[in-house]
Design a protein around this motif. Structure first.
Motif, PDB file in Angstrom:
ATOM      1  N   PRO A  63       4.274  -0.724   8.573  1.00  0.00           N
ATOM      2  CA  PRO A  63       3.160   0.222   8.440  1.00  0.00           C
ATOM      3  C   PRO A  63       2.692   0.378   6.997  1.00  0.00           C
ATOM      4  CG  PRO A  63       4.834   1.108   9.894  1.00  0.00           C
ATOM      5  CD  PRO A  63       5.429  -0.105   9.250  1.00  0.00           C
ATOM      6  N   GLY A  67      -0.682  -1.018   7.417  1.00  0.00           N
ATOM      7  CA  GLY A  67      -1.263   0.179   8.008  1.00  0.00           C
ATOM      8  C   GLY A  67      -2.750   0.322   7.757  1.00  0.00           C
ATOM      9  N   GLY A  71      -5.799   0.246  10.502  1.00  0.00           N
ATOM     10  CA  GLY A  71      -6.757   1.339  10.660  1.00  0.00           C
ATOM     11  C   GLY A  71      -8.189   0.859  10.604  1.00  0.00           C
ATOM     12  N   ASN A 127      -1.558   2.546  15.742  1.00  0.00           N
ATOM     13  CA  ASN A 127      -2.733   3.052  15.041  1.00  0.00           C
ATOM     14  C   ASN A 127      -3.935   3.114  15.972  1.00  0.00           C
ATOM     15  OD1 ASN A 127      -5.346   2.486  13.281  1.00  0.00           O
ATOM     16  ND2 ASN A 127      -3.841   3.526  11.998  1.00  0.00           N
ATOM     17  N   GLY A 348      -9.372   5.858  12.853  1.00  0.00           N
ATOM     18  CA  GLY A 348      -8.404   4.792  12.623  1.00  0.00           C
ATOM     19  C   GLY A 348      -7.978   4.699  11.178  1.00  0.00           C
ATOM     20  N   ALA A 352      -4.509   5.733   9.450  1.00  0.00           N
ATOM     21  CA  ALA A 352      -3.749   4.696   8.759  1.00  0.00           C
ATOM     22  C   ALA A 352      -3.270   5.174   7.392  1.00  0.00           C
ATOM     23  CB  ALA A 352      -4.604   3.445   8.596  1.00  0.00           C
ATOM     24  N   THR A 355      -0.367   7.154   8.071  1.00  0.00           N
ATOM     25  CA  THR A 355       0.748   6.280   8.439  1.00  0.00           C
ATOM     26  C   THR A 355       1.378   5.628   7.217  1.00  0.00           C
ATOM     27  OG1 THR A 355      -0.210   5.813  10.614  1.00  0.00           O
ATOM     28  CG2 THR A 355       1.388   4.227   9.770  1.00  0.00           C
TER      29      THR A 355
END
Length: 416
Positions: A63, A67, A71, A127, A348, A352, A355
């Motif tokens: 991630p 990540g 996203g 995600n 998204g 992200a 995340t």
């Protein structure tokens, strides 16, 4: 039966939400199995604390690496298709792991490599999946919908899954991976039933992927509440990751628990989460969001101190119960804050960024935890977690007031 379904997923949330809830709950069973079985598998192949911690790091590293890309793609591509394709890939990797373990060909290097592949696949699936909810339910229903999803996470991922994973591992090291492969496949079938509203941008106005990512980061930087949440979760996950990366060694060496006892720690934490679920509405009506976050950070700080001090399994189980209640309240509040504040077109990318904060902290923490445990014993990461958390609470205390404004209407897209 119909009344029970209506209670769990009220009709006003819609049929698509019910399919989402079902797929989420099924996935949580598999993830819960892996929560206990993964560390046990690595620990069965090596007693090196650094390698055990590396197992956690390799699941948390993807991630951080992918990540932001995940996203941006979730805001560009068909989100449901992303989840379907990635879940098929996850099932293949899990089946490969099961065959390797059953055939006696599983080495530490192979297992760690497959864990890295699984972690990478999950970045893109998770995600994309986390953007579904704001598209399926009304803004004012996000809190109750998130609470239903969190209930499944607690009862299945943390309550039921880990003991099942530990028991399956005790029966045969290959069984957890095989079972999870079937569960991931079932979750993909359920996701296929979800119909999302149009969400892909107009190709005529699509900009460079890098600019998409920068746009999401810029939005977070300028939104005080979401920025504070990301900073907090990043820092606290450094301390959390340090301690939890060697939790299997702490449970077996410090507390004297076996495989099933290790799974029981997570189970008790999940029971605490259910208590937090039951009290969540009462708590949020009486405590401001800013103070709720402050209380949670104090609870987590004291959790690390208590675990560093005790050798008694009963005391540790009590601490895990309280921590579980805190984790549910914190998690439900933070995700609702973010979903309410973020525009649909940025869900998204902003998710992200969050995340990356989550797993960036975990990766840094797990690396520190492995080194500290190897050099100073399994309680050293918990002492580090306590000291680091206490320092951060003092530094961030006033900044948490920004969260009090998190219920403002959806913020606009950034300019430039």
């Amino acid at each position: 039966m119909s009344r029970l379904v209506d209670t769990v997923a009220p009709p006003r949330l819609g049929v698509p939400f019910r399919w989402l809830l079902a797929s989420s709950w099924v996935s949580n069973v598999g993830d819960g199995i892996a929560l206990a079985a993964g560390p046990l598998l690595v620990a069965s192949l090596t007693s090196d604390a650094r390698l055990v911690a590396l197992g956690a790091t390799l699941q948390w590293l993807p991630p951080l690496l992918f990540g932001l890309l995940a996203g941006a793609l979730a805001d560009r591509w068909d989100r449901r298709r992303i989840v379907l394709v990635v879940n098929v890939a996850r099932a293949v990797v899990l089946a490969t792991l099961a065959v390797a373990v059953a055939g006696g060909h599983a080495t530490v290097g192979l297992v760690l490599g497959l864990l890295l592949l699984l972690g990478t696949a999950e970045v893109f699936a998770d995600n994309a999946a986390q953007t579904f909810l704001p598209m399926l339910v009304a803004r004012d229903d996000l809190a109750v919908a998130n609470a239903r999803l969190q209930t499944g996470f607690i009862t299945l991922n943390q309550l039921a899954g880990p003991p099942v994973g530990a028991a399956l591992f005790a029966a045969g090291a290959a069984w957890p991976a095989a079972g999870q492969a079937l569960i991931v496949s079932a979750a993909a079938v359920l996701v296929a039933r979800i119909v999302l509203p149009p969400h892909r941008p107009d190709p005529a106005v699509r900009q460079h992927l890098g600019r998409d990512i920068v746009e999401g980061v810029r939005w977070v930087r300028h939104h005080a509440a979401v920025r504070t949440l990301v900073l907090t979760i990043f820092t606290f996950n450094i301390t959390f990751g340090a301690a939890w990366s060697v939790l299997v060694l702490y449970a077996t060496q410090r507390l004297g628990l076996g495989a099933v006892g290790f799974g029981l720690l997570t189970t008790v934490s999940a029971v605490g989460g259910l208590a937090g679920t039951a009290a969540y509405g009462w708590i949020t009506r009486r405590v401001s969001l800013g103070n709720l976050m402050r209380i949670g950070l104090v609870v987590e700080t004291l959790t690390h101190l208590g675990l560093a001090l005790t050798r008694q399994p009963a005391v540790a189980l009590g601490i895990f119960f309280v921590f579980g209640a805190h984790a549910f309240v914190w998690g439900t509040t933070s995700v609702t804050v973010r979903q309410r504040a973020v525009p649909r077109a940025l869900q998204g990318r902003v998710g992200a960024v969050n995340t990356v904060g989550v797993f960036g902290g975990l990766v840094l923490g797990s690396g520190l935890g492995g080194v500290l445990a190897e050099q100073h014993g399994v309680t050293a990461p918990f002492w580090f977690a306590f000291a680091g958390s206490a320092l951060f609470v003092v530094l961030i205390w006033r900044q948490l007031r920004h969260v009090a404004h998190a219920d403002e209407r959806e913020a606009p897209l950034p300019e430039g």
